[in-house]
Scaffold this motif. Structure first.
Motif, PDB file in Angstrom:
ATOM      1  N   MET A   1       4.483  45.299  20.307  1.00  0.00           N
ATOM      2  CA  MET A   1       5.228  44.422  20.819  1.00  0.00           C
ATOM      3  C   MET A   1       4.245  43.388  21.786  1.00  0.00           C
ATOM      4  O   MET A   1       3.699  43.923  22.608  1.00  0.00           O
ATOM      5  CB  MET A   1       6.262  45.001  21.618  1.00  0.00           C
ATOM      6  N   GLU A   2       4.775  42.041  21.569  1.00  0.00           N
ATOM      7  CA  GLU A   2       4.053  41.211  22.419  1.00  0.00           C
ATOM      8  C   GLU A   2       5.175  40.568  23.284  1.00  0.00           C
ATOM      9  O   GLU A   2       6.339  40.553  22.863  1.00  0.00           O
ATOM     10  CB  GLU A   2       3.265  40.270  21.936  1.00  0.00           C
ATOM     11  N   PHE A   3       4.902  40.176  24.380  1.00  0.00           N
ATOM     12  CA  PHE A   3       5.802  39.671  25.559  1.00  0.00           C
ATOM     13  C   PHE A   3       5.138  38.711  26.552  1.00  0.00           C
ATOM     14  O   PHE A   3       3.964  38.907  26.761  1.00  0.00           O
ATOM     15  CB  PHE A   3       6.660  40.550  26.013  1.00  0.00           C
ATOM     16  N   THR A   4       5.835  37.674  26.828  1.00  0.00           N
ATOM     17  CA  THR A   4       5.309  36.732  28.195  1.00  0.00           C
ATOM     18  C   THR A   4       6.259  36.470  28.825  1.00  0.00           C
ATOM     19  O   THR A   4       7.521  36.324  28.603  1.00  0.00           O
ATOM     20  CB  THR A   4       4.763  35.482  27.471  1.00  0.00           C
ATOM     21  N   ILE A   5       6.394  36.217  30.330  1.00  0.00           N
ATOM     22  CA  ILE A   5       7.081  36.009  31.193  1.00  0.00           C
ATOM     23  C   ILE A   5       7.417  34.528  31.711  1.00  0.00           C
ATOM     24  O   ILE A   5       6.174  34.287  31.926  1.00  0.00           O
ATOM     25  CB  ILE A   5       7.150  36.731  32.465  1.00  0.00           C
ATOM     26  N   LEU A   6       8.563  33.883  31.739  1.00  0.00           N
ATOM     27  CA  LEU A   6       8.455  32.463  31.637  1.00  0.00           C
ATOM     28  C   LEU A   6       9.400  32.401  32.780  1.00  0.00           C
ATOM     29  O   LEU A   6      10.581  32.251  32.373  1.00  0.00           O
ATOM     30  CB  LEU A   6       9.088  31.866  30.358  1.00  0.00           C
ATOM     31  N   PRO A   7       9.028  32.106  34.107  1.00  0.00           N
ATOM     32  CA  PRO A   7       9.964  31.827  35.005  1.00  0.00           C
ATOM     33  C   PRO A   7      10.579  30.372  34.778  1.00  0.00           C
ATOM     34  O   PRO A   7       9.561  29.361  34.766  1.00  0.00           O
ATOM     35  CB  PRO A   7       9.018  31.831  36.511  1.00  0.00           C
ATOM     36  N   VAL A  18      10.085  37.957  23.872  1.00  0.00           N
ATOM     37  CA  VAL A  18       9.382  39.037  23.125  1.00  0.00           C
ATOM     38  C   VAL A  18       9.251  38.749  21.547  1.00  0.00           C
ATOM     39  O   VAL A  18      10.221  38.248  20.946  1.00  0.00           O
ATOM     40  CB  VAL A  18      10.186  40.409  23.630  1.00  0.00           C
ATOM     41  N   TRP A  19       8.381  39.352  20.930  1.00  0.00           N
ATOM     42  CA  TRP A  19       8.021  39.192  19.535  1.00  0.00           C
ATOM     43  C   TRP A  19       7.407  40.322  18.946  1.00  0.00           C
ATOM     44  O   TRP A  19       6.565  41.147  19.456  1.00  0.00           O
ATOM     45  CB  TRP A  19       7.350  38.061  19.255  1.00  0.00           C
ATOM     46  N   ASP A  20       7.494  40.467  17.553  1.00  0.00           N
ATOM     47  CA  ASP A  20       6.956  41.521  17.001  1.00  0.00           C
ATOM     48  C   ASP A  20       5.497  41.054  16.293  1.00  0.00           C
ATOM     49  O   ASP A  20       5.195  39.969  16.268  1.00  0.00           O
ATOM     50  CB  ASP A  20       7.624  42.166  15.828  1.00  0.00           C
ATOM     51  N   ALA A  25      11.206  36.910  16.983  1.00  0.00           N
ATOM     52  CA  ALA A  25      11.248  36.849  18.420  1.00  0.00           C
ATOM     53  C   ALA A  25      12.628  36.725  19.035  1.00  0.00           C
ATOM     54  O   ALA A  25      13.729  36.444  18.452  1.00  0.00           O
ATOM     55  CB  ALA A  25      10.166  35.617  18.810  1.00  0.00           C
ATOM     56  N   ALA A  26      12.819  37.272  20.406  1.00  0.00           N
ATOM     57  CA  ALA A  26      13.837  36.622  20.931  1.00  0.00           C
ATOM     58  C   ALA A  26      13.668  36.459  22.811  1.00  0.00           C
ATOM     59  O   ALA A  26      12.533  36.690  22.966  1.00  0.00           O
ATOM     60  CB  ALA A  26      14.879  38.318  21.237  1.00  0.00           C
ATOM     61  N   LEU A  27      14.581  35.760  23.171  1.00  0.00           N
ATOM     62  CA  LEU A  27      14.418  35.352  24.473  1.00  0.00           C
ATOM     63  C   LEU A  27      15.609  36.260  25.199  1.00  0.00           C
ATOM     64  O   LEU A  27      16.542  36.339  24.801  1.00  0.00           O
ATOM     65  CB  LEU A  27      14.733  33.831  24.839  1.00  0.00           C
ATOM     66  N   ILE A  28      15.213  36.783  26.496  1.00  0.00           N
ATOM     67  CA  ILE A  28      15.858  37.635  27.238  1.00  0.00           C
ATOM     68  C   ILE A  28      16.058  37.043  28.426  1.00  0.00           C
ATOM     69  O   ILE A  28      15.263  36.389  29.116  1.00  0.00           O
ATOM     70  CB  ILE A  28      15.205  38.970  27.585  1.00  0.00           C
ATOM     71  N   ASP A  29      17.340  36.753  28.767  1.00  0.00           N
ATOM     72  CA  ASP A  29      17.730  36.009  30.179  1.00  0.00           C
ATOM     73  C   ASP A  29      17.190  34.605  30.200  1.00  0.00           C
ATOM     74  O   ASP A  29      16.333  34.252  31.189  1.00  0.00           O
ATOM     75  CB  ASP A  29      17.707  36.758  31.279  1.00  0.00           C
ATOM     76  N   VAL A 118      14.813  43.333  17.186  1.00  0.00           N
ATOM     77  CA  VAL A 118      14.322  42.066  17.218  1.00  0.00           C
ATOM     78  C   VAL A 118      13.308  42.322  16.019  1.00  0.00           C
ATOM     79  O   VAL A 118      12.081  42.678  16.369  1.00  0.00           O
ATOM     80  CB  VAL A 118      13.954  41.694  18.383  1.00  0.00           C
ATOM     81  N   GLY A 119      13.083  41.868  14.911  1.00  0.00           N
ATOM     82  CA  GLY A 119      12.516  42.155  13.973  1.00  0.00           C
ATOM     83  C   GLY A 119      12.166  43.447  13.747  1.00  0.00           C
ATOM     84  O   GLY A 119      12.983  44.336  13.452  1.00  0.00           O
ATOM     85  N   SER A 120      10.988  43.990  13.916  1.00  0.00           N
ATOM     86  CA  SER A 120      10.720  45.579  13.863  1.00  0.00           C
ATOM     87  C   SER A 120      10.800  46.023  15.050  1.00  0.00           C
ATOM     88  O   SER A 120      10.592  47.381  15.262  1.00  0.00           O
ATOM     89  CB  SER A 120       9.186  45.582  13.094  1.00  0.00           C
TER      90      SER A 120
END
Length: 212
Positions: A1-7, A18-20, A25-29, A118-120
């Motif tokens: 899993m890959e992810f990045t935080i976007l304030p 987040v993405w596979d 991908a999905a966006l959380i909050d 979210v995907g896999s």
């Protein structure tokens, strides 16, 4: 899993992308700045499949309906008790100086023990009330990573002085649902820096296991 935080927004709440391995991908909050979030998705060559919501406070859902309307993707979560806060989005926007916001209902409510794909990637859902009544946490077991919204922060915990907040329930969720996942589990809070459950279990004065 890959992810990045976007304030996003002046409140600097953490929206997580987040993405596979296949770029699903999905966006959380997504608390705001929909165009910026979509630009980030496009720049990484990802396919946004859904939006995941931990709770119904405006600074965490402010761009959710706009993203759904723009892409035709579903809004998943929180737990159904959060309709209380989602119905108050217009008043929240006025109170906190955000752009006007309309009340909405997610495409899918979540319950404790549910699973979101979210995907896999598989995310386990934990209902963690206290900050708000229908707050949920998304846990990715393979990555040992949790997205906890406003339940727990590095050195602090979520506020419980809002309507339908419950301090005892919040502490119970942290102690009985989050900490047992393991000291090594990292978490992304709704605001501020990442931490681990082990660090907070040992060092966070607000969740001192010797106190009530």
């Amino acid at each position: 899993m890959e992810f990045t935080i976007l304030p996003v927004t002046p409140y600097q709440q953490n929206c997580s992308l987040v993405w596979d391995a296949d770029g699903r991908a999905a966006l959380i909050d997504p608390g705001g700045e929909a165009e910026r979030l979509l630009a980030e998705v496009a720049a990484r060559g990802l396919t946004l499949e859904k939006v995941l919501l931990t709770h119904g406070h405006l600074d965490h859902v402010g761009a959710a309906a706009e993203l759904r309307d723009a892409l035709g993707i579903p809004l998943i979560g929180p737990q159904r008790e959060e309709q209380f806060w989602l119905d108050l989005l217009p008043q929240q926007a006025e109170l906190f100086g955000f752009p006007p916001a309309l009340a909405f209902t997610p495409d899918q409510w979540l319950e404790d023990g549910d699973r979101v794909d979210v995907g896999s990637l598989r995310f386990d859902v934990l209902h963690c009330p206290g900050h708000t009544p229908g707050h949920v946490v998304f846990y990715q077991p393979q990555a040992r990573l949790a997205f906890v919204g406003d339940v727990l922060f590095k050195g602090s915990i979520g506020r419980t002085d809002f309507p339908r907040g419950d301090h005892a329930a919040l502490l119970a969720a942290i102690r009985d649902k989050l900490f047992p996942l393991g000291d090594d589990v990292r978490f992304v809070p709704g605001h501020g820096a990442m931490s681990t459950f082990g660090h907070e279990r040992r060092e966070n004065p607000f969740v001192d296991l010797a106190s009530d």
